[in-house]
Design a protein around this motif. Structure first.
Motif, PDB file in Angstrom:
ATOM      1  N   ASP A   1       0.937  -1.432   0.041  1.00  0.00           N
ATOM      2  CA  ASP A   1       0.096  -0.003   0.028  1.00  0.00           C
ATOM      3  C   ASP A   1       0.887   1.217  -0.104  1.00  0.00           C
ATOM      4  O   ASP A   1       0.455   2.374  -0.620  1.00  0.00           O
ATOM      5  N   PHE A   2       2.006   1.277   0.732  1.00  0.00           N
ATOM      6  CA  PHE A   2       2.889   2.443   0.778  1.00  0.00           C
ATOM      7  C   PHE A   2       4.079   1.896   1.485  1.00  0.00           C
ATOM      8  O   PHE A   2       4.236   0.978   2.267  1.00  0.00           O
ATOM      9  N   VAL A   3       5.232   2.753   1.267  1.00  0.00           N
ATOM     10  CA  VAL A   3       6.569   2.541   2.043  1.00  0.00           C
ATOM     11  C   VAL A   3       6.205   3.044   3.519  1.00  0.00           C
ATOM     12  O   VAL A   3       5.748   3.993   3.659  1.00  0.00           O
ATOM     13  N   SER A   4       6.556   2.053   4.511  1.00  0.00           N
ATOM     14  CA  SER A   4       6.127   2.668   5.913  1.00  0.00           C
ATOM     15  C   SER A   4       7.281   1.925   6.994  1.00  0.00           C
ATOM     16  O   SER A   4       8.025   1.136   6.573  1.00  0.00           O
ATOM     17  N   GLN A   5       7.105   2.587   7.869  1.00  0.00           N
ATOM     18  CA  GLN A   5       7.901   1.980   9.154  1.00  0.00           C
ATOM     19  C   GLN A   5       6.965   1.682  10.581  1.00  0.00           C
ATOM     20  O   GLN A   5       6.294   2.617  10.828  1.00  0.00           O
ATOM     21  N   ASP A   6       7.262   0.668  11.218  1.00  0.00           N
ATOM     22  CA  ASP A   6       6.230   0.396  12.456  1.00  0.00           C
ATOM     23  C   ASP A   6       7.176   0.040  13.417  1.00  0.00           C
ATOM     24  O   ASP A   6       7.942  -1.134  13.205  1.00  0.00           O
TER      25      ASP A   6
END
Length: 92
Positions: free
Chosen positions: A5-10
């Motif tokens: 869905d999108f580039v992300s960081q958790d």
């Protein structure tokens, strides 16, 4: 091709504090994956005799994963599923 869905960081950190010292009897395996989808690190530690720290760090770095690397997606998602259903056994 797979498109996240999108580039992300958790990042998640759970610090469990007990009323007296504990020992980890068993915990899910530690994980450190870097592949076409991104990076996943899962770690369990005992920073104090009466505390347990559970850490999870997941970075979706790819905008697209090619069909030849589709198993990389399963590797990371399966590790996350194991974390969500995992158990830590401790003793006082």
């Amino acid at each position: 091709d797979y498109y996240p869905d999108f580039v992300s960081q958790d990042t998640y950190r759970y610090y469990l504090k007990f009323s007296k010292p504990v020992t980890i009897v068993s915990a899910p395996k530690k994980v450190d994956y870097k592949n076409a989808l991104g990076n996943l690190t899962i770690n369990y530690s005992q920073p104090q005799p009466d505390a347990i720290l559970i850490e999870s760090y997941f970075v979706t770095a790819a905008e697209k994963v090619s069909p030849g690397k589709i198993s990389d997606i399963a590797t990371i998602f399966n590790a996350i599923t194991e974390l969500n259903h995992g158990e830590i056994q401790i003793k006082y």
